[in-house]
Write an enzyme that holds these catalytic residues in place. Sequence first.
Site, PDB file in Angstrom:
ATOM      1  N   GLU A  27       0.847  -1.204   0.000  1.00 33.61           N
ATOM      2  CA  GLU A  27       0.000   0.000   0.000  1.00 33.61           C
ATOM      3  C   GLU A  27       0.876   1.245   0.000  1.00 33.61           C
ATOM      4  O   GLU A  27       2.030   1.181   0.408  1.00 33.61           O
ATOM      5  CB  GLU A  27      -0.831   0.044   1.303  1.00 33.61           C
ATOM      6  CG  GLU A  27      -1.786  -1.095   1.463  1.00 33.61           C
ATOM      7  CD  GLU A  27      -2.157  -1.342   2.923  1.00 33.61           C
ATOM      8  OE1 GLU A  27      -1.855  -0.475   3.776  1.00 33.61           O
ATOM      9  OE2 GLU A  27      -2.737  -2.402   3.196  1.00 33.61           O
ATOM     10  N   LYS A  50       2.317   4.591   1.615  1.00 30.34           N
ATOM     11  CA  LYS A  50       2.423   5.084   2.983  1.00 30.34           C
ATOM     12  C   LYS A  50       1.945   6.538   2.967  1.00 30.34           C
ATOM     13  O   LYS A  50       2.660   7.426   2.503  1.00 30.34           O
ATOM     14  CB  LYS A  50       3.852   4.989   3.519  1.00 30.34           C
ATOM     15  CG  LYS A  50       3.922   5.368   4.993  1.00 30.34           C
ATOM     16  CD  LYS A  50       5.250   5.015   5.617  1.00 30.34           C
ATOM     17  CE  LYS A  50       5.185   5.053   7.133  1.00 30.34           C
ATOM     18  NZ  LYS A  50       4.771   6.339   7.685  1.00 30.34           N
ATOM     19  N   CYS A  65      31.127  40.922 -17.455  1.00 34.66           N
ATOM     20  CA  CYS A  65      30.945  40.006 -16.332  1.00 34.66           C
ATOM     21  C   CYS A  65      31.090  38.548 -16.784  1.00 34.66           C
ATOM     22  O   CYS A  65      30.370  38.094 -17.668  1.00 34.66           O
ATOM     23  CB  CYS A  65      29.563  40.218 -15.710  1.00 34.66           C
ATOM     24  SG  CYS A  65      29.247  39.160 -14.295  1.00 34.66           S
TER      25      CYS A  65
HETATM   26  S1  IVH Z   1      -0.068   0.098   8.928  1.00 35.72           S
HETATM   27  C1  IVH Z   1       1.102  -1.705  13.226  1.00 35.72           C
HETATM   28  N1  IVH Z   1      -0.363   1.184   6.587  1.00 35.72           N
HETATM   29  O1  IVH Z   1       2.518   5.047   9.245  1.00 35.72           O
HETATM   30  C2  IVH Z   1       1.241  -0.497  12.404  1.00 35.72           C
HETATM   31  N2  IVH Z   1       0.401   2.563   8.341  1.00 35.72           N
HETATM   32  O2  IVH Z   1       4.878   4.332  10.914  1.00 35.72           O
HETATM   33  C3  IVH Z   1       0.119  -0.372  11.437  1.00 35.72           C
HETATM   34  N3  IVH Z   1       0.758   4.897   7.674  1.00 35.72           N
HETATM   35  O3  IVH Z   1       1.076   5.392  12.379  1.00 35.72           O
HETATM   36  C4  IVH Z   1       0.309   0.734  10.492  1.00 35.72           C
HETATM   37  N4  IVH Z   1       0.140   4.659   5.575  1.00 35.72           N
HETATM   38  O4  IVH Z   1       0.039   6.680  10.475  1.00 35.72           O
HETATM   39  C5  IVH Z   1      -0.006   1.391   7.855  1.00 35.72           C
HETATM   40  N5  IVH Z   1      -0.714   1.991   4.441  1.00 35.72           N
HETATM   41  C6  IVH Z   1      -0.355   2.203   5.699  1.00 35.72           C
HETATM   42  C7  IVH Z   1       0.039   3.460   6.172  1.00 35.72           C
HETATM   43  C8  IVH Z   1       0.420   3.602   7.498  1.00 35.72           C
HETATM   44  C9  IVH Z   1       0.569   5.510   6.489  1.00 35.72           C
HETATM   45  C10 IVH Z   1       1.269   5.561   8.886  1.00 35.72           C
HETATM   46  C11 IVH Z   1       0.396   5.380  10.092  1.00 35.72           C
HETATM   47  C12 IVH Z   1       1.268   4.779  11.144  1.00 35.72           C
HETATM   48  C13 IVH Z   1       2.637   5.061  10.639  1.00 35.72           C
HETATM   49  C14 IVH Z   1       3.561   3.966  11.092  1.00 35.72           C
END
Ligand code: IVH
Length: 678
Positions: A115, A117, A438
Site C-alpha cells: 500500500e 504510505k 561580467c
Molecule cells: S499500517 C502496526 N499502513 O505510518 C502499524 N500505516 O509508521 C500499522 N501509515 O502510524 C500501520 N500509511 O500513520 C499502515 N498503508 C499504511 C500506512 C500507514 C501511512 C502511517 C500510520 C502509522 C505510521 C507507522
Amino acid sequence: MAASALERRRAEELRQAIEYHNWRYYVLDAPEIPDAEYDRLLRELEDLEARHPELRSTDSPTQRVGAAPLAQFAEVAHGTPMLSLNNAFSEGEVAAFDRRVREATGPAEVEYAVEPKFDGLAVGLTYDDGRFVQGATRGDGYTGEDVSANLLTVRAIPMRLAGAGAPRRLEVRGEVLMLKKDFEALNASQRARGEKEFVNPRNAAAGSLRQLDPRITASRRLAFFAYGIGAWEGVPLPPTHAEVLAKLAAWRLPVNPERRVVKGVAGLLAYYRDMGAARPTLPFDIDGVVYKVNDLALQARLGFVSRAPRFAIAHKFPAQEEMTRVDDIEVQVGRTGALTPVARLQPVFVGGVTVTNATLHNQDEIDRKDVRIGDWVIVRRAGDVIPEVVSVVPARRPHPTPPRFDILARHPVCPVCGSRVVRGEGEAVARCTGGLYCPAQRKQALLHFASRRAMDVEGLGEKLVDQLVDRSLVGNPADLYALAPDTLAGLERMGKKSADNLIAAIEASKHTTLARFIFSLGIRNVGEATARDLAKHFGSLDALMNTPIESLMAVPDVGPIVAQSIADFFLEGHNRKVIGALQEAGVHWTENPPQPPPGSGPLAGMTCVLTGTLAGMSREEAKTRIEAAGGKVAGSVSKKTDYVVAGADAGSKLTKAQELGVNILDEAALLALLGKKA
Ligand code: IVH
C-alpha cells in the site's frame, strides 16, 4: 406532533440516499447526481428533522456539521495499541525484512499486501453494529484524543457501514490527510485573508483535525484512507489482509485504489519503483510504501517486537523536506545578470542527496519568507528541481536576532565583476550592469554577439563558446578577433578546416552595420528593432554613447525603462573598453548621418515613391537619404504620394503618377531638394 410512519420511512430513505451520494462523490469520485440535487435531499431531511426532532438520530448525515466547540478533547484508551512501523531505506533492508519473514514462516516465496504510505495522521474509527460511534487520534499509541465530531465532518467517512454483515464492533485504522489540490486551495484562501499559510498538506490536515471547533474542521476538506483494523468482533475474520480491505471497501469505507498483492522481494521492489514514479501525479502526498504479510495467520505467528510489527515494514522514499541551518546567503549571477540569492546550508540529506545550497529566488521571496543568516529553515527538494527554502522555523531564530537580508545593501556591486548592481522600480530582480564584461554573463553574451541577427559569426556555437571561455581564450567579444587558427585547431571537435572556416567567418563579421553592432552588444531591453531605431536616430555610436537619458527617450518607442538600460550600459567603463577594443580590432560600419527628429528636414512628413534606375546612387541609398531628410519611402503611388522619383526605364509607377497628377522628380531635382536646409 409525532412523525407519521411515512415520514419516519422517508427520513430513513433520505439518510441512506445522502450517505450513498457521499460515497459516490467523496470515495469513488464519481457522483451520480448534481450538487443541487444533493443539497435538496439534505434540506428535505433537515426540514423533516426540524419538524420532528425525535427523528434526528446521532448517525444522521445532518449531524456531520455544527457540533459545539469543545473546551478540550476527551481521552480515548485504544483497545489495541496503535503501533508504528519499522522503516527500510534501501533494497538491502527490504531483502533483510523478507529474509526474516521467511525464516519464521518457511522457505516459500511470501505474498505481501502492499500500500502507499500516506503522509497524514493515523486515526481509529469505531463502528458498533455498523454505526459510527467514535473516532480517535493515535496519541502516544495507547491513549489518543476523541476527535469524533471533527471526523464526522469528513464526508468520505461513512456514518453507517453499508450492506449487511458488519461486525458487532469494528475499529478501522487509517490515515486522515489533505489532498494536494485542497491544500493549494486552502493556502490560497489563507493568503487572500492575510492569514498564515500551511507548510505542507500533512500539517494542514493535522491542524484541521485537531480543532476544538468542528466548524473549522468542516470548512477544510479532509480525506481518509483505511489501511487496517484495530477490532473486528462478531463475524469471522477473512484469511488475508487484502480481503479485510476488500470487506472494508464493500462497507463503503474509503480504501486506496493503489493497493496491490505481490510476491517476494522482486514484487516489493517493483511496487516501490512504480509508486515512486507515480508519486508526483498522485492526488495526495506519500512518503513511501508499506509492505504487509498478506496471510493473517502468518502475521499472528510473526507477532511484534517492542512497538512495531514483525510482519510489516515501511519502505520510505528519501525525505523531500528537512530542517537545517542557513550558514550564509550568497548571490549568484545568472546569464542575464540577474542576482539570485542562494542559501548556503549546513549539509542535510534530503530527497536522496546531500543538499548544501537552496535557492531563495529574489529579494521579494527573501522578504516574504523572511529568511536571515543563522535561521533554521525547512528545505525541500522535489523531483530534480533545485532545492528551495520553504519556510523559516521562527522558534529557532538565533539571539540576538540577525538583521534582514538585503541584496542591494550587501552587494552594491556585482560579486563576480564589480560592476554596479541595480534593481529597477517594480522589478523583482537585482541585476549586475556588467554586461559583456561580467564572466558569469560572458558565454551568453558571446553567443548573442555571434548570433545571426547580430554580428553573424557562422559556426560559433555553444560548445565552442564554452571551451573558449572555460580555457580563458576569450574573455569578451573583442578577443574573438585575436584568435589564431592554431589555437582554434587545438580545441575539441575542431579540425584545421573548421578552424580556418571560423577564422574567415570572424574576419567577415568585421564589416557590419551600426544597427547590428548595437544589437550585438546585448544591452538589456534593446532588441533588434530598438537597435535599428537607435542607429537611425543617432547615426553614430559616439552620438549614442554620449547622449543624456532624456535624449534617448526622444527616440520613438524608447521609454524610460529602455532608456535607463542603455544609459546604465554605457555608464559602465568596462563596456566602453570592450567597444573600443572591437573597433581597434577592425570592426567597422558605415556611419549614417544623424537623423533629424520627425517634423524637420527638407522632406519632413512627405512620402516619396522610387521608380526606375538612378545614375548616381542605389535605390537603397536614395531611400536612406530621403529618410535622413525626414521623408518616407512608399512602395506604390497614390493620391497621398508627394513625389515620384523617376530614373531611367521608369515603368507603371511613373504612368500612375502622371495620371494622378503627382509631382515627378528626376535625379537632379531630388538632389536639389535633399540639399536644401530645412
Ligand atoms: S499500517 C502496526 N499502513 O505510518 C502499524 N500505516 O509508521 C500499522 N501509515 O502510524 C500501520 N500509511 O500513520 C499502515 N498503508 C499504511 C500506512 C500507514 C501511512 C502511517 C500510520 C502509522 C505510521 C507507522
